[in-house]
Design a protein around this motif. Structure first.
Motif, PDB file in Angstrom:
ATOM      1  N   PRO A 162       0.827  -1.215   0.000  1.00 55.75           N
ATOM      2  CA  PRO A 162       0.000   0.000   0.000  1.00 55.75           C
ATOM      3  C   PRO A 162       0.857   1.260   0.000  1.00 55.75           C
ATOM      4  O   PRO A 162       2.002   1.256   0.479  1.00 55.75           O
ATOM      5  N   VAL A 163       0.314   2.322  -0.522  1.00 55.92           N
ATOM      6  CA  VAL A 163       0.953   3.630  -0.388  1.00 55.92           C
ATOM      7  C   VAL A 163       0.872   4.047   1.081  1.00 55.92           C
ATOM      8  O   VAL A 163      -0.217   4.090   1.663  1.00 55.92           O
ATOM      9  N   VAL A 164       2.026   4.319   1.685  1.00 56.99           N
ATOM     10  CA  VAL A 164       2.088   4.790   3.066  1.00 56.99           C
ATOM     11  C   VAL A 164       2.990   6.007   3.086  1.00 56.99           C
ATOM     12  O   VAL A 164       4.105   5.977   2.556  1.00 56.99           O
ATOM     13  N   ASN A 165       2.516   7.089   3.686  1.00 53.76           N
ATOM     14  CA  ASN A 165       3.300   8.315   3.758  1.00 53.76           C
ATOM     15  C   ASN A 165       4.103   8.375   5.048  1.00 53.76           C
ATOM     16  O   ASN A 165       3.820   7.677   6.015  1.00 53.76           O
ATOM     17  N   GLU A 166       5.092   9.239   5.043  1.00 50.91           N
ATOM     18  CA  GLU A 166       6.150   9.184   6.045  1.00 50.91           C
ATOM     19  C   GLU A 166       5.728   9.604   7.450  1.00 50.91           C
ATOM     20  O   GLU A 166       6.094   8.967   8.439  1.00 50.91           O
ATOM     21  N   GLN A 180      -3.855   3.798   6.553  1.00 51.89           N
ATOM     22  CA  GLN A 180      -3.714   3.742   5.098  1.00 51.89           C
ATOM     23  C   GLN A 180      -3.667   2.288   4.618  1.00 51.89           C
ATOM     24  O   GLN A 180      -4.264   1.943   3.589  1.00 51.89           O
ATOM     25  N   VAL A 181      -2.965   1.436   5.368  1.00 55.58           N
ATOM     26  CA  VAL A 181      -2.957   0.008   5.035  1.00 55.58           C
ATOM     27  C   VAL A 181      -4.373  -0.556   5.107  1.00 55.58           C
ATOM     28  O   VAL A 181      -4.820  -1.309   4.228  1.00 55.58           O
ATOM     29  N   GLY A 182      -5.124  -0.185   6.163  1.00 60.03           N
ATOM     30  CA  GLY A 182      -6.491  -0.676   6.316  1.00 60.03           C
ATOM     31  C   GLY A 182      -7.393  -0.253   5.167  1.00 60.03           C
ATOM     32  O   GLY A 182      -8.168  -1.061   4.643  1.00 60.03           O
ATOM     33  N   LEU A 183      -7.299   1.006   4.760  1.00 59.83           N
ATOM     34  CA  LEU A 183      -8.110   1.462   3.631  1.00 59.83           C
ATOM     35  C   LEU A 183      -7.717   0.754   2.341  1.00 59.83           C
ATOM     36  O   LEU A 183      -8.564   0.467   1.490  1.00 59.83           O
ATOM     37  N   HIS A 189      -7.822   2.718  -1.021  1.00 57.37           N
ATOM     38  CA  HIS A 189      -6.531   3.413  -0.992  1.00 57.37           C
ATOM     39  C   HIS A 189      -5.601   2.692  -1.961  1.00 57.37           C
ATOM     40  O   HIS A 189      -5.686   1.469  -2.108  1.00 57.37           O
ATOM     41  N   PRO A 190      -4.710   3.405  -2.629  1.00 59.87           N
ATOM     42  CA  PRO A 190      -3.922   2.774  -3.703  1.00 59.87           C
ATOM     43  C   PRO A 190      -2.838   1.824  -3.216  1.00 59.87           C
ATOM     44  O   PRO A 190      -2.314   1.948  -2.107  1.00 59.87           O
ATOM     45  N   TRP A 191      -2.516   0.886  -4.103  1.00 56.12           N
ATOM     46  CA  TRP A 191      -1.405  -0.045  -3.931  1.00 56.12           C
ATOM     47  C   TRP A 191      -0.337   0.273  -4.974  1.00 56.12           C
ATOM     48  O   TRP A 191      -0.626   0.847  -6.019  1.00 56.12           O
ATOM     49  N   ARG A 192       0.871  -0.134  -4.709  1.00 57.73           N
ATOM     50  CA  ARG A 192       1.946  -0.100  -5.685  1.00 57.73           C
ATOM     51  C   ARG A 192       2.331  -1.546  -6.012  1.00 57.73           C
ATOM     52  O   ARG A 192       2.331  -2.406  -5.126  1.00 57.73           O
TER      53      ARG A 192
END
Length: 519
Positions: A162-166, A180-183, A189-192
């Motif tokens: 998942p996209v996770v911000n710092e 963000q992981v949960g969404l 929420h987007p994945w890479r």
């Protein structure tokens, strides 16, 4: 940022891997997390651990349907006394899920908390967090649906993340990043990368249970410890080459010296140095100078504490990545939800701060040896290891470059645990800032590499100019054989940027040499 590891690309995850890491909620180690983060092993949840997750989930739903359980039947933070819809007594959990309003509460909690900001974290760090969180959930205290664990393992298997911000944590749980992981698990929420798991339904019994963890901080800490522990070992190999370049004394590493002062870390550093250079346990005193500068003479007393700090940090990580520290803790056999502060990461923050301070001492000692290598009194060469041209500068600039990188390392070593925050209308009036400590430790990697890379360039040049070739049968000789073809041979004044970059990259191979000196 200086760290070469903060911007790494998504790991290449093979389609099939024979190596596995069993996730059972109790036996995951630092090296296991690194392998899962790198994609060199696949996760296998232990069946008995999955049964614990199932039992915990069932118990949590019953408790939330019949009483007040933080985050499930109440709000969170300053909203902890506000009730949310829960299961009616006529609709027990076994007959279905919570009513729509309660289910919506879980998704609203994830949406509101998924507000991490800043740069996207690289794949390796997010994958480390997924590995830690999956293992923690398998310890059985979270009380969320088992399919969440399955989804995390599927992502680790495929390479998607998942996209996770710092930024979003203050060391009391990585709630923003994990939300963000949960969404992402819920499909919002987007994945890479390819192979993201199919969206899962999440509700009030899953949301807080998933995000009540320091998994991101712990994942980052394991990666930092793995890299920096290896670099401390590589530094000792570089120091051995510097010692040989200045005809240094072996007395500082003599076994009787360390038997008289039985400090475990120092004694181990001295023993490793003897192994690297082929020194006797009781070396013959040199005929020349009486004793060397501190950069050589005090190496065991400075590297030893770094060994000890790394071991202490690993002990903390071994506890935390296998802990059921969720708040509340669901205990099926007690039919209870215990509200507590196990998420507070003070011990981790202190261990990370201690480790970085010890590393800074080791790096500072490297700059001391670099200064010694520039001195004709020790090398019997021209100042700054220069060629025969009048007023040639040689490697003079390396002292400046190393000092500048050491400045960043000093800044990263400022104790994060001194931080303070009062949040959520004063209800959460402390913060460990372990998350900051983990980020600082990761960022220290790049600066540390450059400091030691400068010393390696100078040590190899000094050995060449003196026409000294360490015994190829010794670890130090094998290190020199690795470095010599990689580093430029021209002693004329020229830019040394590429040499330092090559030397810094070579340190990982020196780590293997240092590990080979363990026996």
């Amino acid at each position: 940022m200086l760290s070469s590891r903060m911007v790494d690309a998504s790991p290449s995850v093979p389609a099939t891997r024979s190596a596995t890491v069993v996730l059972d909620g109790s036996g995951l180690g630092v090296e296991d997390v690194v392998r899962l983060a790198d994609g060199s092993a696949r996760p296998v949840p232990a069946p008995e651990a999955m049964r614990r997750v199932e039992e915990s989930w069932n118990a949590a739903r019953r408790l939330a349907a019949t009483g007040r359980v933080y985050g499930r039947s109440t709000g969170v933070g300053a909203n902890r006394n506000e009730d949310v819809p829960s299961l009616a007594p006529s609709a027990p959990p076994a007959q279905g899920g919570p009513p729509q309003a309660a289910a919506d509460h879980g998704m609203r909690l994830l949406r509101s908390h998924a507000g991490a900001v800043g740069e996207e974290l690289p794949a390796r760090q997010v994958r480390a967090a997924l590995a830690v969180r999956a293992n923690q959930l398998l310890a059985g205290g979270a009380g969320l649906r088992p399919s969440v664990v399955t989804a995390l393992c599927e992502a680790l298997e495929s390479g998607a993340y998942p996209v996770v911000n710092e930024f979003g944590s203050v060391g009391t749980g990585d709630i923003a990043g994990l939300a963000q992981v949960g969404l992402a698990l819920a499909g919002e929420h987007p994945w890479r990368g390819a192979g993201a798991p199919a969206p899962r339904r999440l509700d009030n019994n899953d949301a807080l249970a998933l995000i009540s963890s320091n998994a991101l901080t712990l994942g980052q800490s394991t990666l930092a410890l793995h890299e920096l522990r290896g670099l401390v070992g590589a530094t000792q190999v570089v120091a051995a080459l510097s010692l040989l370049a200045v005809d240094g004394s072996h007395e500082a590493y003599a076994a009787p010296v360390h038997a008289a002062r039985p400090d475990r870390g120092s004694a181990e550093a001295a023993r490793r140095m003897r192994a690297l250079i082929g020194a006797a346990d009781r070396p013959t005193p040199p005929l020349g100078r009486i004793q060397d500068p501190y950069g050589f003479r005090c190496l065991p007393q400075i590297h030893g504490p770094a060994y000890d700090a790394a071991d202490a940090l690993e002990r903390v990580l071994d506890v935390e990545i296998n802990a059921a520290a969720e708040n509340p803790l669901i205990v099926p056999e007690d039919q209870a939800a215990y509200h507590h502060g196990g998420f507070y990461a003070a011990r981790l923050a202190l261990a990370l701060d201690h480790f970085r301070l010890a590393l800074t001492q080791v790096a500072r000692l490297s700059t001391s040896r670099l200064s010694t290598l520039n001195e004709p009194a020790y090398t019997r060469l021209r100042p700054f290891l220069a060629d025969a041209e009048p007023a040639a500068s040689g490697v003079m600039i390396l002292e400046y470059a190393a000092a500048a990188a050491l400045g960043d390392l000093r800044a990263f070593s400022a104790p994060a645990s001194l931080g303070h925050a009062v949040l959520s209308r004063g209800v959460e009036e402390q913060a460990s800032f372990a998350s900051l400590a983990a980020r600082q430790t990761l960022r220290a990697c790049g600066a540390y590499r450059l400091v030691v890379g400068c010393e390696l360039v100078a040590a190899v040049r000094a050995l060449r100019l003196r026409d000294l070739r360490p015994d190829p049968g010794l670890p130090a000789g094998r290190a020199f054989a690795l470095a010599e073809p990689v580093l430029g041979t021209d002693a004329a004044d020229r830019p040394l940027t590429d040499d330092v970059a090559a030397a810094a990259a070579l340190l990982d191979r020196f780590t293997d040499i240092w590990r080979g000196s363990a026996s």
